[in-house]
Design an enzyme around this catalytic site. Structure first.
Site, PDB file in Angstrom:
ATOM      1  N   LYS A   1       0.839  -1.207   0.000  1.00  7.77           N
ATOM      2  CA  LYS A   1       0.000   0.000   0.000  1.00  7.77           C
ATOM      3  C   LYS A   1       0.874   1.258   0.000  1.00  7.77           C
ATOM      4  CE  LYS A   1      -3.741   0.274   2.762  1.00  7.77           C
ATOM      5  NZ  LYS A   1      -5.027   0.826   2.315  1.00  7.77           N
TER       6      LYS A   1
ATOM      7  N   ARG B   1      -2.954   2.761   9.051  1.00  7.98           N
ATOM      8  CA  ARG B   1      -3.323   1.486   8.434  1.00  7.98           C
ATOM      9  C   ARG B   1      -2.113   0.583   8.277  1.00  7.98           C
ATOM     10  NH1 ARG B   1      -8.212   2.707   5.034  1.00  7.98           N
ATOM     11  NH2 ARG B   1      -8.258   4.959   4.887  1.00  7.98           N
TER      12      ARG B   1
ATOM     13  N   GLY C   1      -8.185  -7.630   5.472  1.00  8.18           N
ATOM     14  CA  GLY C   1      -8.932  -7.769   6.723  1.00  8.18           C
ATOM     15  C   GLY C   1      -8.181  -8.459   7.852  1.00  8.18           C
TER      16      GLY C   1
ATOM     17  N   MET D   1      -5.270  -7.468   9.355  1.00  7.86           N
ATOM     18  CA  MET D   1      -4.605  -6.604  10.338  1.00  7.86           C
ATOM     19  C   MET D   1      -5.466  -5.375  10.612  1.00  7.86           C
ATOM     20  SD  MET D   1      -0.649  -7.064   9.330  1.00  7.86           S
ATOM     21  CE  MET D   1      -0.891  -6.753   7.621  1.00  7.86           C
TER      22      MET D   1
ATOM     23  N   ARG E   1      -3.903  -0.972  -6.498  1.00  9.11           N
ATOM     24  CA  ARG E   1      -3.116  -2.219  -6.544  1.00  9.11           C
ATOM     25  C   ARG E   1      -3.604  -3.030  -7.720  1.00  9.11           C
ATOM     26  NH1 ARG E   1      -5.917  -4.678  -1.104  1.00  9.11           N
ATOM     27  NH2 ARG E   1      -8.008  -4.683  -1.909  1.00  9.11           N
TER      28      ARG E   1
ATOM     29  N   HIS F   1      -5.746 -43.379  -5.372  1.00  9.60           N
ATOM     30  CA  HIS F   1      -6.282 -43.946  -6.605  1.00  9.60           C
ATOM     31  C   HIS F   1      -7.392 -43.074  -7.172  1.00  9.60           C
ATOM     32  CE1 HIS F   1      -9.019 -46.575  -8.873  1.00  9.60           C
ATOM     33  NE2 HIS F   1      -7.875 -47.028  -9.373  1.00  9.60           N
TER      34      HIS F   1
ATOM     35  N   ARG G   1      -0.912 -46.214 -18.907  1.00  6.11           N
ATOM     36  CA  ARG G   1      -0.885 -47.237 -17.850  1.00  6.11           C
ATOM     37  C   ARG G   1      -1.693 -48.423 -18.354  1.00  6.11           C
ATOM     38  NH1 ARG G   1      -1.486 -42.278 -14.293  1.00  6.11           N
ATOM     39  NH2 ARG G   1       0.110 -42.398 -12.672  1.00  6.11           N
TER      40      ARG G   1
ATOM     41  N   ARG H   1       3.622 -48.149 -20.852  1.00  6.49           N
ATOM     42  CA  ARG H   1       4.267 -48.810 -19.717  1.00  6.49           C
ATOM     43  C   ARG H   1       3.703 -50.220 -19.564  1.00  6.49           C
ATOM     44  NH1 ARG H   1       3.305 -46.528 -13.883  1.00  6.49           N
ATOM     45  NH2 ARG H   1       1.277 -47.500 -14.190  1.00  6.49           N
TER      46      ARG H   1
ATOM     47  N   GLU I   1      11.821 -44.400 -10.618  1.00  6.37           N
ATOM     48  CA  GLU I   1      10.846 -44.178  -9.544  1.00  6.37           C
ATOM     49  C   GLU I   1      11.285 -44.818  -8.230  1.00  6.37           C
ATOM     50  OE1 GLU I   1       6.980 -45.588 -10.855  1.00  6.37           O
ATOM     51  OE2 GLU I   1       7.874 -47.254 -11.941  1.00  6.37           O
TER      52      GLU I   1
ATOM     53  N   SER J   1      11.855 -41.891 -17.756  1.00  2.96           N
ATOM     54  CA  SER J   1      10.709 -41.063 -17.405  1.00  2.96           C
ATOM     55  C   SER J   1      10.618 -41.071 -15.879  1.00  2.96           C
ATOM     56  CB  SER J   1       9.442 -41.638 -18.031  1.00  2.96           C
ATOM     57  OG  SER J   1       8.337 -40.858 -17.646  1.00  2.96           O
TER      58      SER J   1
ATOM     59  N   GLY K   1       9.109 -41.218 -12.615  1.00  2.00           N
ATOM     60  CA  GLY K   1       7.824 -41.557 -11.995  1.00  2.00           C
ATOM     61  C   GLY K   1       7.846 -40.990 -10.592  1.00  2.00           C
ATOM     62  N   THR K   2       7.546 -39.714 -10.517  1.00  2.00           N
ATOM     63  CA  THR K   2       7.758 -39.015  -9.238  1.00  2.00           C
ATOM     64  C   THR K   2       6.698 -39.329  -8.186  1.00  2.00           C
ATOM     65  OG1 THR K   2       6.801 -37.123 -10.386  1.00  2.00           O
ATOM     66  CG2 THR K   2       9.182 -37.112 -10.060  1.00  2.00           C
ATOM     67  N   ASN K   3       5.621 -40.034  -8.585  1.00  2.00           N
ATOM     68  CA  ASN K   3       4.677 -40.475  -7.543  1.00  2.00           C
ATOM     69  C   ASN K   3       5.365 -41.516  -6.668  1.00  2.00           C
ATOM     70  OD1 ASN K   3       2.759 -38.932  -8.862  1.00  2.00           O
ATOM     71  ND2 ASN K   3       1.947 -40.664 -10.030  1.00  2.00           N
ATOM     72  N   ASP K   4       5.894 -42.549  -7.330  1.00  2.00           N
ATOM     73  CA  ASP K   4       6.590 -43.580  -6.558  1.00  2.00           C
ATOM     74  C   ASP K   4       7.909 -43.066  -6.009  1.00  2.00           C
ATOM     75  OD1 ASP K   4       5.139 -46.033  -6.259  1.00  2.00           O
ATOM     76  OD2 ASP K   4       5.125 -46.161  -8.444  1.00  2.00           O
TER      77      ASP K   4
ATOM     78  N   CYS L   1       6.545 -38.231 -15.672  1.00  2.00           N
ATOM     79  CA  CYS L   1       5.157 -38.641 -15.882  1.00  2.00           C
ATOM     80  C   CYS L   1       4.407 -38.814 -14.571  1.00  2.00           C
ATOM     81  CB  CYS L   1       5.084 -39.916 -16.719  1.00  2.00           C
ATOM     82  SG  CYS L   1       5.828 -41.331 -15.907  1.00  2.00           S
TER      83      CYS L   1
ATOM     84  N   TYR M   1      10.607 -33.356 -21.841  1.00  2.00           N
ATOM     85  CA  TYR M   1       9.149 -33.167 -21.829  1.00  2.00           C
ATOM     86  C   TYR M   1       8.578 -33.390 -20.437  1.00  2.00           C
ATOM     87  CZ  TYR M   1       8.690 -38.262 -21.763  1.00  2.00           C
ATOM     88  OH  TYR M   1       8.765 -39.570 -21.393  1.00  2.00           O
TER      89      TYR M   1
HETATM   90  C1  PEP Z   1       4.795 -42.704 -10.808  1.00  2.00           C
HETATM   91  O1  PEP Z   1       5.086 -43.529  -9.943  1.00  2.00           O
HETATM   92  O2  PEP Z   1       5.133 -41.515 -10.745  1.00  2.00           O
HETATM   93  C2  PEP Z   1       3.998 -43.108 -11.968  1.00  2.00           C
HETATM   94  C3  PEP Z   1       3.771 -42.263 -12.947  1.00  2.00           C
HETATM   95  O3  PEP Z   1       3.468 -44.348 -11.949  1.00  2.00           O
HETATM   96  P1  PEP Z   1       2.155 -44.742 -11.140  1.00  2.00           P
HETATM   97  O4  PEP Z   1       1.517 -43.491 -10.624  1.00  2.00           O
HETATM   98  O5  PEP Z   1       1.281 -45.474 -12.082  1.00  2.00           O
HETATM   99  O6  PEP Z   1       2.719 -45.616 -10.058  1.00  2.00           O
HETATM  100 MG    MG Z   2       4.857 -45.622 -10.367  1.00  2.00          MG
END
Ligand code: PEP
Ligand code: MG
Length: 890
Positions: free
Chosen positions: A32, A102, A111, A113, A358, A474, A580, A636, A763, A782, A784-787, A849, A869
């Site tokens: 401000k 202020r 709102g 402060m 602003r 899931h 998948r 896969r 992964e 690739s 697999g950043t979930n695992d 992925c 990618y």
């Molecule tokens: C992962 O593990 O990042 C992945 C893409 O595979 P999934 O989610 O099917 O285990």
């Molecule tokens: Mg996986």
């Protein structure tokens, strides 16, 4: 280095006109303060004032509430500055200067402060104000507002006592509204208010204006550490050590009769983005009257008033001169800031004053339109237009959304697992969902949690609600992939399957009753709430095309079916980054053959069952290759633990016994043998291919046969066969040899050779560490950043929902690491694997992925690692395209 910076007033010593960058630095004088100085600097009418820096706040709060001498002296100089510009003196009983105090942090915390207005009034100065303004009613009204606000904010008294006193005063006088109160009524009320203060505190309301000022400054600094401010910062990831600035500014009054007014305005429509002034104003009112909703604000422009069919005159009609000046200010501010501005103004006896500007908040639709329009107007360039739009905001445009004007009866709130809105009848199992949807009914599948068996029901449903599971459970992953709205982890939900009734936060919802989900906020609502459909044309297409021109990384989709591929391509996917294949196994017609395969006693039995699956898989791949003609498709091979496919309940076992000719007991024993204690770390991924090579052989055959068939009639696809959950070079070596052998067989049978790749997912931490060796066998990785997140953090992705929320709340992780990549930890493994993989094979193709492939912050990290990618679920493809473009620009 100063502690105080002045602004307003065309004086040479005014800091706002100096070259000192601190005067406009939001980190020093707050948002401000910086904008007030900036407006004053470009010659706009800003009431004079000064900002006390955030540094003073930090020192004040760290010292337990002490001010140093330096700020004290500089504040006195700041007051002197205001006095010089206004020609009034602070505390002068003849013609007093009044100020507002202020807060103003680096980013606005609406709102959260405290604010004190009309400061400088006391028993003497109120008379001076009455005389100077010629309006005793106004003076006493201002004083009573000040006593109430100061008592609440600075003295910590409950505002209800003051509100009650006002109500009683009106009642005693037979009045209904505040406007009926005259000077003497306000005067009597002030006496009563001061009595309340004395009674509560045992001392009088402060009459010394300097004591008032320092009390207010301290209160605003202290409000930085109020509970509500802390919670707000935690929710909005604002660091606690920033501190707030304080702005002390000469008061201007919109409540000095019918030539005075106050209002708020946007330079463009914040809902649609249209280039039209948009705002509200009130004659004879103070700023908080507009916000508090005591009186209904009026339209700013004549056009808006006429469109709404409203009677009270617009500002354009009632105050044409002030309005014309305001219009010039709007234009000037837009040109100066090169963005839509959200403005507060006051007209005091015909004179316009600017109190705030602003960058205005806006809907995604408006953000897109404004970015494209402003680039067209030459206000910004295309690069800036790309930067202006928050990729995540596009989510609002890609799914049907709730009509913001509709009424909501919120039952509970879970995790916003998959965006979009849906209404439908509650059903509690997947078969019911499919059955009722087939009859044309909109249904919402409500489950404690979903499992792969529910896929058909999830597909049939308009939306999914689960009691358990986090953002990568899931239900969440599958729902996002399908573009189905999903609310997961709604912990106040329980289901009584015998009565077929859900209990949601104490209320009962029977099967068949309609509810509405907002997957973008996590809200679950009773009844149907109206929705609006997405529009992907016009400005959306224009901005996307600009983004595509600058982005370096390719964007692919995680898509498992031809239908998903089609949507992904419409959204601009440049291939499939993850198909998948297990999702194809769950089709109702195939599950029997899959079960037969799993429960077979030996390889021969498995091969018999697999032979039935082969043509089905081939058909799937043909469909996918056709949809993705000419683009790369990563397929896969089978990944999940086999027992996920097992029959559930006696009926399914009996049915399978009939198909296979094996006894129910035998099948049950075999199923029990497959039970695992920790399936996520069990017999899954390439371990299936190593132990049952015939499964991967069948899948590889289906892929190559499909590729050959598609190549006959169209663009030959380039299949990228991906082996999951690899941890060692030897695993990949074995699986690659298997795939190559099948490819050679199929190509010789078909008399045609096609290009294809074999690669792996990274992964597991071991795979990342050993990436140099593994790359000897892989032409692509690739991530697999979930695992990889699950295994690096040692946090189960299916159970994380129960505690990760608390972790994020307590700042242990800044964001859910399954949503936004844990760059500090998991990111190191990604960087290391990329480096080691490239050291072995410089041309290795690298992608991501996991779900993070659709998260802008994670995408920026991928760009920094120079991945080739990112791959995201189809509905996130546009988000990824824009985020990748922004990452290329930074
Ligand atoms: C992962 O593990 O990042 C992945 C893409 O595979 P999934 O989610 O099917 O285990
Ligand atoms: Mg996986």
């Amino acid at each position: 280095m100063s502690n105080v910076y002045t602004f307003g007033g065309a004086l040479p010593q005014d800091n706002a006109r100096s070259d000192d960058p601190r005067t406009r630095d939001k980190t020093i004088v707050g948002g401000k303060g910086a904008n007030l100085a900036e407006m004053a600097g470009i010659g706009l009418p800003v009431p004079p004032g000064f900002s006390i820096t955030t540094e003073v706040c930090t020192a004040f709060n760290a010292s337990g509430g002490q001010f140093d001498d330096a700020p004290r002296a500089e504040v006195a100089a700041g007051i002197a500055h205001i006095e010089t510009v206004t020609g009034k003196a602070f505390g002068d009983p003849a013609d007093p200067l009044l100020v507002s105090v202020r807060s103003g942090a680096r980013v606005s915390m609406p709102g959260m402060m405290d604010t004190v207005l009309n400061l400088g009034l006391n028993d003497a100065t109120v008379e001076g104000l009455a005389a100077a303004s010629g309006d005793a009613r106004f003076a006493w009204d201002s004083y009573r507002r000040f006593v109430q606000m100061y008592a609440d904010v600075v003295l910590g008294l409950d505002h209800y006592r003051f509100e009650d006193a006002l109500e009683i005063a009106k009642e005693d006088n037979g009045f209904f509204t505040d406007t009926e109160m005259q000077a003497e009524h306000w005067q009597a009320l002030v006496a009563e208010y001061k009595g309340i203060v004395a009674e509560e505190l045992g001392r009088d309301f402060p009459q010394d204006v300097h004591e008032q000022l320092w009390g207010a400054i301290a209160a605003v600094f202290e409000s930085w550490d109020s509970e509500r401010a802390k919670v707000y910062r935690r929710l909005n990831a604002i660091p606690h050590d920033w501190g707030t600035a304080v702005n002390v500014q000469a008061m201007v009054f919109g409540n000095m009769g019918d030539t005075s007014a106050t209002g708020v305005a946007f330079t463009r429509d914040p809902a649609t983005g249209e280039k039209a002034w948009y705002g509200e104003w009130l004659v004879n009112a103070q700023g908080e009257d507009v916000v508090a909703g005591i009186r209904t604000p009026q339209y700013l422009t004549r056009a808006a008033r006429e469109r709404a069919g409203a009677k009270p005159l617009s500002m354009e009609e009632a105050m044409p001169e002030a309005f014309a000046e305001l219009g010039q200010v709007f234009d000037l501010l837009e040109r100066h800031y090169r963005d839509m501005q959200d403005i507060e103004f006051t007209v005091e006896r015909g004179k316009l004053w600017m109190l705030q500007t602003r960058s205005g908040k806006r809907t995604a639709k408006a953000a897109l339109k404004m970015a494209v329009d402003m680039a067209g107007e030459g206000l910004i360039d295309r690069t800036e237009a790309i930067r202006r739009v928050d990729p995540m905001a596009l989510d609002q445009l890609l799914h049907p959304t709730l009509d913001p004007s509709a009424v909501r009866d919120v039952l509970t709130r879970g995790l916003p697992a998959s965006p979009g809105a849906a209404s439908g009848a509650v059903v509690f199992d997947a078969d019911a969902a499919e059955r009722r949807a087939a009859l044309g009914e909109a249904v919402i599948l409500v489950r404690v949690e979903t499992s792969p068996e529910d896929i058909h029901g999830m597909h049939a449903a308009k939306g999914i609600l689960t009691a358990r599971g986090g953002m990568t459970s899931h239900a969440a992953v599958v729902a996002r992939g399908m573009g189905r709205p999903c609310v997961s982890g709604a912990s106040s939900l329980s289901i009584d399957m015998t009565r077929r009734v859900a209990k949601i936060a104490g209320r009962e919802v029977a099967e068949g009753e309609v509810i509405t989900l907002d997957g973008s906020t996590g809200e679950v609502m009773a009844g149907a709430v109206a929705t609006i459909e997405p529009e992907l044309v016009g400005d959306f297409g224009v901005l996307m095309a600009w983004a595509d021109e600058v982005r370096r990384m390719r964007v692919r989709a995680n898509a498992d079916t031809p239908a998903d591929c089609k949507i992904a391509r419409q959204f601009g996917a440049e291939g499939v980054g993850l198909c998948r294949t297990e999702h194809m196994f769950f089709d109702a017609n195939r599950i029997r053959s899959v079960r037969e395969m799993i429960l077979a006693d030996d390889e021969k039995g498995r091969r018999t069952a697999l032979a039935k699956l082969l043509p089905e898989q081939r058909t799937d791949f043909i469909g996918i290759f056709r949809e993705m003609a000419g683009l790369p498709v990563t397929i896969r091979l089978l990944d999940p633990p086999l027992h996920e496919f097992l029959p559930q309940g006696d009926a399914e076992f009996a049915e399978l016994a009939e198909v296979t000719g094996l006894g129910v007991d035998h099948l049950k024993r075999r199923a029990a043998e497959l039970h695992e204690f920790n399936p996520m770390l069990g017999h899954r991924g390439c371990r299936l291919g190593i132990t049952y090579p015939e499964i991967y052989e069948m899948q590889a055959r289906a892929i190559f046969e499909a590729a050959c068939e598609v190549a006959e009639t169209g663009d030959a696809p380039v299949p990228e066969v991906m082996i999951p959950l690899v941890g060692t070079k030897r695993e990949l070596e074995l699986m690659r040899a298997l795939v190559n052998r099948v490819a050679t067989e199929v190509f010789s049978e078909k008399g045609r050779t096609l290009e294809y790749l074999v690669g792996t997912m990274i992964e597991l931490p071991r795979a990342a560490l050993m990436a140099g060796e593994i790359a000897e066998e892989a032409t692509f990785f690739s991530f697999g950043t979930n695992d990889l997140t699950q295994t690096t953090l040692g946090v189960s992705r299916d159970d994380a929902g129960r505690f990760l929320g608390t972790y994020v709340e307590q700042g242990i992780y800044a964001r859910d690491p399954f949503v936004s990549l844990d760059i500090d930890g998991v990111g190191q493994l990604v960087a290391l694997a990329a480096e080691r993989g490239r050291a072995t094979r410089p041309e290795i193709k690298l992608g991501i992925c996991g779900e993070h492939g659709g998260d802008p912050a994670s995408i920026a990290f991928c760009e920094a690692q120079k991945l080739d990618y990112v791959s995201a679920s189809p509905y996130r493809v546009p988000i990824a395209r824009l985020a990748a473009a922004q990452a290329s620009l930074s």
